[in-house]
Design a protein around this motif. Structure first.
Motif, PDB file in Angstrom:
ATOM      1  N   VAL A  58       0.851  -1.198   0.000  1.00 35.54           N
ATOM      2  CA  VAL A  58       0.000   0.000   0.000  1.00 35.54           C
ATOM      3  C   VAL A  58       0.888   1.251   0.000  1.00 35.54           C
ATOM      4  CG1 VAL A  58      -1.890  -1.113   1.255  1.00 35.54           C
ATOM      5  CG2 VAL A  58      -0.112   0.094   2.530  1.00 35.54           C
ATOM      6  N   ASP A  59       0.266   2.403  -0.240  1.00 35.27           N
ATOM      7  CA  ASP A  59       1.000   3.664  -0.229  1.00 35.27           C
ATOM      8  C   ASP A  59       0.774   4.381   1.098  1.00 35.27           C
ATOM      9  OD1 ASP A  59       2.148   3.626  -2.835  1.00 35.27           O
ATOM     10  OD2 ASP A  59       0.127   3.940  -3.645  1.00 35.27           O
ATOM     11  N   TRP A  60       1.891   4.712   1.747  1.00 33.91           N
ATOM     12  CA  TRP A  60       1.809   5.510   2.976  1.00 33.91           C
ATOM     13  C   TRP A  60       2.210   6.936   2.636  1.00 33.91           C
ATOM     14  CZ3 TRP A  60       5.957   7.971   5.540  1.00 33.91           C
ATOM     15  CH2 TRP A  60       5.664   8.477   6.813  1.00 33.91           C
ATOM     16  N   VAL A  61       1.404   7.903   3.052  1.00 34.36           N
ATOM     17  CA  VAL A  61       1.699   9.305   2.751  1.00 34.36           C
ATOM     18  C   VAL A  61       2.247   9.977   4.012  1.00 34.36           C
ATOM     19  CG1 VAL A  61       0.757  11.512   1.967  1.00 34.36           C
ATOM     20  CG2 VAL A  61      -0.152   9.368   1.042  1.00 34.36           C
ATOM     21  N   ASP A  62       3.455  10.531   3.873  1.00 35.18           N
ATOM     22  CA  ASP A  62       4.104  11.167   5.026  1.00 35.18           C
ATOM     23  C   ASP A  62       3.261  12.352   5.481  1.00 35.18           C
ATOM     24  OD1 ASP A  62       5.838  12.961   6.561  1.00 35.18           O
ATOM     25  OD2 ASP A  62       7.429  11.551   6.033  1.00 35.18           O
ATOM     26  N   VAL A  68       5.514   9.762  -0.588  1.00 34.51           N
ATOM     27  CA  VAL A  68       4.811   8.481  -0.556  1.00 34.51           C
ATOM     28  C   VAL A  68       5.825   7.346  -0.439  1.00 34.51           C
ATOM     29  CG1 VAL A  68       3.410   6.891  -1.937  1.00 34.51           C
ATOM     30  CG2 VAL A  68       2.843   9.328  -1.867  1.00 34.51           C
ATOM     31  N   HIS A  70       5.920   3.146  -0.680  1.00 37.25           N
ATOM     32  CA  HIS A  70       5.153   1.973  -1.089  1.00 37.25           C
ATOM     33  C   HIS A  70       5.610   0.818  -0.212  1.00 37.25           C
ATOM     34  CE1 HIS A  70       2.486   0.113  -3.900  1.00 37.25           C
ATOM     35  NE2 HIS A  70       3.386  -0.737  -4.355  1.00 37.25           N
ATOM     36  N   TYR A  76       2.840  -0.400   7.012  1.00 36.14           N
ATOM     37  CA  TYR A  76       1.945   0.767   7.005  1.00 36.14           C
ATOM     38  C   TYR A  76       1.301   0.945   8.382  1.00 36.14           C
ATOM     39  CZ  TYR A  76      -2.210   3.565   6.134  1.00 36.14           C
ATOM     40  OH  TYR A  76      -3.183   4.517   6.213  1.00 36.14           O
TER      41      TYR A  76
END
Lengths: 147, 526
Positions: A58-62, A68, A70, A76
């Motif tokens: 999944v993509d984690w957004v700072d 981002v 991955h 995550y």
């Protein structure tokens, strides 16, 4: 993130060498990475969801920079719910545990001894010496292709 | 503000990266000229400043500010305010994957320096980067690369040195570095000639440049490269010893060096004596520091004294040496490369020069016997050593005064086995420390006794007992100063003051009287 290339050739680590957690090392060692992370989450009263595939990417957004990363879902959850705890990295845990946690917090994006030292507030030479020995701790290995 | 204009960057953030090393290695390869770490540090500062200026120029061009809530397309040129105005181009775009966040896209951004990084785009949720204000760039007076080097060059050079050491294709000699592959070949014939040249100069010291000039060879290559290559080859040949002070490569023939710089003279040999530091009072530590014995351990300081005043003890007087105390060590160039340093002492009064050696590992300066003899100095005389003059000579002096007759503690040996001290009158013409002044009646007899005591395994406690017993009748009320005890013990037994004072403190045979005086305990006297 591409999987770092690992070779069996003799390798001289330097302060610019980047380190990461090698999930395959955990498999080869018959140890369960996910269980280890689950125990760590439990330390901070966080229970990993049972109904999700924790290996799904999944993509984690700072939250500060919008950068981002991955990452596997399990990381995550650590980054989102456990790592923000101010006690996640502290001076009471061992150096190896500190490095392991710093890498989890970074989504297992490789880090140099200097970057780890800045995060852990420890000496970068001690970190390099610890990680460049013949023994591999908690699957933490260098990216050898970068020298 | 450009990051290279800030102290924070150079002191807290700066680290040597692979592109820096690649750049410097290319400079070395192209110029075919060995460079010192300082020269490379300056090149590196210039390189980083240039790179930063280019980045700043790009960043100052009008451009679209990155905000994660907006939509972006491949080819967009973005300014990242929160990343120190980094500028990058969108090179890829994909759908974001995270059901917690909902729908968003991920853009890959390529920056001037550093890897491609991914950022969120079309992010519906609130994010602080959306709210950053683009403030106009104010032109400020900038420091030049040279001014930055003056301020932070030392730190950069230190970090660079640590990195260069790990580079297998570079070789180092003294301060200079050069690619191994470009060294010119120095063969056995060259080295034999170098040996002959040094031999004709009584062993040395000579620089590689002196040797090359006299060899009449290697004149078809650049001076610096020829010197570097010869220096490098001589380093690997056991016939030659590099004896220059820091930053200066000087050669001496190993076979022609005085024996005393390879093995410490017998009277200076010291076997470390453990002692309980807690027994000593603060005033005793102050005295130990003042005495400056080469075997007393003190924390390093960064203070470089203009001059150092030393009191010669018997073993140094006898061997023609000076103790390389912490302060004296600072007088000599700080970053020694060699175990033995050949230099010239100059008598400030007569201008006469004396060849001398610093033997760093053993802690002494050798080569003062003639000078001691010339001024008829006694153990306890005060000698002043100053920092190196502009010709690389180290000035030393004594304070001369009119000849006076003084009562001096004098050591002698009775019946070949007993150390005796008594007070005798003697003419003295130089400044001295009264508490350390000790004449020796027959140095050979004293040295023989010292040898006998050593072979017999005499202990420091035993020697301290003998010395206290012998000195007591000479001093009023039998109170003897710590300096005197130290000086007297060292006539026959090499020991720094720490273990001596500890031996006095721990034994019930002695009482501490305060003011750095000890006496034999009354119960023992009785």
């Amino acid at each position: 993130m591409d999987k770092p290339r690992v070779s069996a050739a003799p390798f001289q680590a330097t302060l610019n060498t980047r380190y990461y957690i090698d999930y395959e090392w955990w498999e080869r060692s018959n140890m369960d990475f996910n269980s280890q992370v689950a125990r760590l989450c439990a330390e901070f009263d966080y229970e990993l969801p049972q109904d999700r595939d924790l290996d799904e990417m999944v993509d984690w957004v700072d939250p500060d920079t919008a950068e981002v990363k991955h990452v596997p879902l399990i990381l995550y959850y650590v980054m989102q719910h456990v790592a923000p705890n101010p006690d996640f990295i502290n001076q009471r845990i061992s150096l190896i545990d500190g490095i392991f946690r710093a890498l989890l917090e970074a989504g297992n994006y490789p880090m140099t001894p200097k970057e780890l030292a800045d995060r852990l507030n420890r000496d970068h030479r001690t970190i390099l010496k610890t990680l460049s020995g013949s023994r591999i701790y908690q699957g933490i290995r260098p990216i050898q292709s970068e020298g | 503000m450009m990051k290279t204009q800030t102290r924070k960057f150079w002191i807290d953030s700066f680290e040597i990266q692979q592109p820096d090393i690649d750049y410097l290695v290319n400079v070395l390869l192209e110029s075919e000229m060995p460079l010192s770490v300082d020269e490379m540090a300056l090149l590196l500062v210039r390189y980083r400043v240039r790179r930063d200026e280019r980045r700043a120029q790009r960043a100052s061009r009008p451009g679209r500010v990155y905000r994660p809530g907006e939509e972006h397309d491949i080819g967009d040129d973005l300014v990242f305010l929160h990343l120190d105005r980094l500028r990058g181009e969108v090179v890829d775009k994909r759908e974001g994957g995270n059901e917690d966040i909902g729908s968003f896209t991920v853009i890959a951004v390529e920056f001037d320096d550093g890897p491609t990084r991914e950022f969120a785009s079309e992010l519906a949720a609130a994010h602080p980067v959306n709210d950053l204000e683009d403030e106009p760039i104010v032109e400020e007076k900038k420091l030049t690369a040279e001014e930055i080097f003056i301020e932070y060059g030392g730190h950069v050079a230190e970090l660079l040195q640590a990195q260069l050491v790990e580079h297998p294709d570079l070789v180092r000699l003294g301060q200079y570095w050069f690619p191994r592959s470009l060294l010119i070949e120095i063969n056995e014939g060259h080295l034999n000639l170098a040996e002959a040249v040094l031999f004709m100069h009584e062993g040395g010291p000579l620089t590689a440049s002196d040797i090359i000039e006299q060899m009449g060879m290697l004149d078809d290559v650049g001076d610096r490269l020829a010197e570097f290559s010869l220096n490098y080859a001589m380093t690997a040949d056991g016939r030659f010893d590099e004896v220059g002070p820091s930053g200066q490569v000087l050669w001496y023939l190993m076979s022609q060096e005085p024996a005393e710089v390879h093995e410490p003279p017998a009277l200076l040999a010291y076997e470390p004596i453990p002692f309980s530091e807690g027994l000593l009072l603060d005033e005793m530590w102050d005295l130990i520091e003042q005495i400056g014995d080469e075997h007393s351990l003190f924390e390093e300081t960064n203070v470089i004294p203009e001059e150092v005043t030393l009191r010669i003890t018997y073993p140094h007087w006898r061997e023609g040496t000076l103790p390389l105390s912490r302060d004296l060590l600072k007088i000599f160039p700080t970053a020694f490369q060699s175990e033995r340093i050949r230099f010239t002492l100059i008598d400030e009064s007569s201008g006469e020069e004396y060849p001398a050696w610093v033997v760093r590992t053993e802690g002494y300066v050798f080569g003062l016997a003639t000078w001691y003899e010339q001024y008829d100095l006694l153990p306890g005389s005060i000698v002043t050593v100053k920092g190196m003059d502009d010709q690389g000579r180290v000035p030393l002096s004594i304070q001369q005064k009119g000849t006076q007759t003084e009562w001096v503690v004098t050591a002698s040996v009775e019946s070949n086995r007993h150390l005796r001290f008594e007070s005798r009158s003697r003419k003295i013409a130089n400044d001295y420390d009264y508490l350390m002044l000790i004449d020796v009646d027959d140095p050979e007899a004293v040295d023989t006794l010292a040898g006998v005591l050593k072979r017999r395994g005499a202990t420091l406690d035993e020697i301290v007992g003998t010395v206290m017993h012998e000195l007591t009748p000479i001093f009023p009320q039998g109170n003897i100063h710590g300096k005197t005890i130290y000086a007297a013990v060292n006539t026959v037994y090499r020991a720094p003051p720490g273990p001596i004072f500890a031996a006095l403190q721990v034994s019930s045979r002695f009482d501490y009287q305060g003011g750095l005086y000890w006496r034999i305990a009354e119960s023992t006297e009785a």
